[in-house]
Design an enzyme around this catalytic site. Sequence first.
Site, PDB file in Angstrom:
ATOM      1  N   ASP A  81       0.857  -1.194   0.000  1.00 40.73           N
ATOM      2  CA  ASP A  81       0.000   0.000   0.000  1.00 40.73           C
ATOM      3  C   ASP A  81       0.895   1.248   0.000  1.00 40.73           C
ATOM      4  O   ASP A  81       1.814   1.355   0.816  1.00 40.73           O
ATOM      5  CB  ASP A  81      -0.870  -0.051   1.277  1.00 40.73           C
ATOM      6  CG  ASP A  81      -1.975   0.992   1.303  1.00 40.73           C
ATOM      7  OD1 ASP A  81      -2.440   1.400   0.218  1.00 40.73           O
ATOM      8  OD2 ASP A  81      -2.385   1.377   2.421  1.00 40.73           O
ATOM      9  N   HIS A  82       0.649   2.173  -0.919  1.00 34.04           N
ATOM     10  CA  HIS A  82       1.409   3.433  -0.998  1.00 34.04           C
ATOM     11  C   HIS A  82       2.920   3.252  -1.121  1.00 34.04           C
ATOM     12  O   HIS A  82       3.686   3.888  -0.387  1.00 34.04           O
ATOM     13  CB  HIS A  82       1.080   4.344   0.199  1.00 34.04           C
ATOM     14  CG  HIS A  82      -0.325   4.851   0.192  1.00 34.04           C
ATOM     15  ND1 HIS A  82      -0.769   5.823  -0.684  1.00 34.04           N
ATOM     16  CD2 HIS A  82      -1.408   4.484   0.914  1.00 34.04           C
ATOM     17  CE1 HIS A  82      -2.063   6.051  -0.481  1.00 34.04           C
ATOM     18  NE2 HIS A  82      -2.479   5.235   0.483  1.00 34.04           N
ATOM     19  N   GLU A 133      -2.090   5.855  -8.521  1.00 30.69           N
ATOM     20  CA  GLU A 133      -3.004   6.882  -7.995  1.00 30.69           C
ATOM     21  C   GLU A 133      -2.876   8.160  -8.800  1.00 30.69           C
ATOM     22  O   GLU A 133      -1.780   8.616  -9.093  1.00 30.69           O
ATOM     23  CB  GLU A 133      -2.685   7.144  -6.513  1.00 30.69           C
ATOM     24  CG  GLU A 133      -3.580   8.202  -5.880  1.00 30.69           C
ATOM     25  CD  GLU A 133      -3.438   8.288  -4.351  1.00 30.69           C
ATOM     26  OE1 GLU A 133      -3.267   7.238  -3.705  1.00 30.69           O
ATOM     27  OE2 GLU A 133      -3.484   9.405  -3.827  1.00 30.69           O
TER      28      GLU A 133
HETATM   29  C1  PGH Z   1      -6.104   4.045   3.227  1.00 30.72           C
HETATM   30  C2  PGH Z   1      -6.864   4.020   4.524  1.00 30.72           C
HETATM   31  N1  PGH Z   1      -4.994   3.278   3.176  1.00 30.72           N
HETATM   32  O1  PGH Z   1      -4.252   3.240   2.069  1.00 30.72           O
HETATM   33  O2  PGH Z   1      -6.437   4.699   2.264  1.00 30.72           O
HETATM   34  O3  PGH Z   1      -7.708   5.145   4.703  1.00 30.72           O
HETATM   35  O4  PGH Z   1      -7.419   6.364   6.864  1.00 30.72           O
HETATM   36  O5  PGH Z   1      -9.653   6.172   5.808  1.00 30.72           O
HETATM   37  O6  PGH Z   1      -8.632   4.175   6.810  1.00 30.72           O
HETATM   38  P1  PGH Z   1      -8.393   5.467   6.136  1.00 30.72           P
HETATM   39 ZN    ZN Z   2      -4.466   5.104   1.115  1.00 29.18          ZN
HETATM   40 CA    CA Z   3      -1.207   9.665  -2.446  1.00 26.35          CA
END
Ligand code: PGH
Ligand code: ZN
Ligand code: CA
Length: 305
Positions: A81-82, A133
Amino acid sequence: MLVTNKEILLSAMRQSYAVGAFNISNLETFQAIVEAAKEEHSPLIIAVTPSTIKYAGLNNIVSLVMTTAKQMPLPVSLHLDHGKDVETIKMCIKAGFTSVMIDGSHLKFEENIALTKKVVELAQEKGISVEAELGRLAGIEETTVEEREAFLTDPEAAREFVDRTEVDALAVAIGTSHGAYKFKGEPKLDFERLKAIKEKLGIPLVLHGASSVPQDIIEKANRYGAKLKGARGVPEEHIRKAISLGISKINIDTDLRLAFTATVRETLAISPEIFDPRKILSPARQAMKEVVKAKMRLFGSSHKA
Ligand code: PGH
Ligand code: ZN
Ligand code: CA
């Protein structure tokens, strides 16, 4: 069984439900989402950020997930993630992740495309799926039209981005943001924009920053010493609408953290004599599992595995 996000999300998209990507940070949070998926018969996307890799250790995470996922009859993916750079992506692919996100959303359009294309090349070789993204996650209230256009995902730009990069899924900005303080006033998302993006793209769309920040959990946390004044999230009816308009993956972290730590606070307050970490953390794990199960039902992924 271990699969890619692409596999999980294409079947979600075809059947118009969404799959949660749940962030883990330690053994207990991992167990909470795995148990929830088993009980709900839901496909599962295990989301791991670079900071969790730093906290828990890459090999620890991968061994834990591999051991469990291989024995599970449900489709499970291990997703970065990210991810912010090619080095992290390479490291995760090599370690056994089945899906990666490259977040170039802070970059200029052409730079985001160049970085994303590089990641797609690396990932395609190994059959790993890629999420990118476009647009920035920022609340849309109290912003001018110009600011909105600068932050939120432009449908035509999204089409060009996907055509040129060949990503498998795209995270879009329609007014959500990360964390527990998403809106100062009325929660508002740009559904017209989402509809327009969906019409232009044939790949699964992703909603980040989608936690609902349940007020009963905020109250529980505050009752036991937290200071979470003004915390507010995306209402569940907005989530349902976003799914009906074409969102196939929904990222949830904040709601899990809130449920887990509110319960840790409660347990310590009610039972000040305990000091066994297992006794402190198992009610928190249980509370988090219940939140994940409720999300799976809300998103429509229960009984889809
Ligand atoms: C998110 C989580 N993680 O990549 O996008 O978002 O902070 O709303 O849980 P929240
Ligand atoms: Zn996120
Ligand atoms: Ca971003």
